[in-house]
Scaffold this active site. Sequence first.
Site, short mmCIF file in Angstrom:
data_model
loop_
_atom_site.label_atom_id
_atom_site.label_comp_id
_atom_site.label_asym_id
_atom_site.label_seq_id
_atom_site.Cartn_x
_atom_site.Cartn_y
_atom_site.Cartn_z
N ASP A 131 0.84 -1.20 0.00
CA ASP A 131 0.00 0.00 0.00
C ASP A 131 0.87 1.25 0.00
O ASP A 131 2.04 1.20 0.39
CB ASP A 131 -0.90 0.03 1.25
CG ASP A 131 -1.87 -1.13 1.26
OD1 ASP A 131 -2.17 -1.65 0.18
OD2 ASP A 131 -2.29 -1.51 2.36
N1 URA Z 1 -1.20 -6.03 3.61
C1 URA Z 1 -1.70 -4.77 3.71
O1 URA Z 1 -2.75 -4.56 4.29
N2 URA Z 1 -1.02 -3.79 3.15
C2 URA Z 1 0.17 -3.96 2.51
O2 URA Z 1 0.75 -3.00 2.03
C3 URA Z 1 0.67 -5.26 2.42
C4 URA Z 1 -0.03 -6.28 2.98
#
Ligand code: URA
Length: 265
Positions: A131
């Site tokens: 993310d």
């Molecule tokens: N899980 C998440 O919620 N966000 C990420 O960036 C990676 C795994």
Amino acid sequence: MRRRKEPKWLLAAKERGGVTEDGDFLSRALSRAGVLPHLEAERAIREGRVSVNGRVATVVVAPLDEGAKVELDGDVVDVRPTTRVLAFHKPKGLVVDGRDREGIGTVFERLHALLPKELRGYGWLAVGRLDRDTTGLLFFTNDERFVAHATDPETKLPKRYVATVSGKVSDAKLERLRNGVELEDFRSVPAKAERRSEHDVALTLTEGKFHQVKRMLGAVGLATLELHREAVGEYVIDVPIDTLREMTDEEVERLLGYRPRHLDR
Ligand code: URA
């Protein structure tokens, strides 16, 4: 993690039967081999600058036989498969997407700013996604088979995340995370979960659905404040934030369980 979407032209070519799942094609071979990055390879082919076995090739997805003689601007180029893997320490704020819908910067822009000259000819793929606000380990590779290896839940390559959460990490919550939690669209497979401190939890997953860590933590009543990926396979991130380094063949094989393609040719 969501799979990288295949471009429409490639899906169409596969449907037409021109390119098999495992077969190679011209533009991909050129960018994988570090001759020209994807878009430049496509342009060069359309401009008639590439020939295969002595004949000008103008189809980007022209199937390529092993051992074919490929020339760019009249010079023979080596398009035999290679595997290169870069470990990048992603800072917050960059999106793992080729398109930058909000104008906030992509990991690919950052990658190109950091790449040494000798690695600029490759077409780089991000291996999975993080993310925008997640920090930590993100691999880039020129080898689509390595992407499949690292992201396919069947491979069971562990990814370790550390989250700072708003609530207290209790034993009961850890137990629920370990057993797998029910989310709207699926049930997570059992994961490793350990407390690092009252508000820090390390979760090790072998699957990677969209926002999976945040959703799993949310399901047990913990809101994620910070998220960091610190390890994939046996590799623990060892590069400072916003920098990258190339993994050696030996590391790719031993730590990530993937045999680099050039070792077997
Ligand atoms: N899980 C998440 O919620 N966000 C990420 O960036 C990676 C795994």
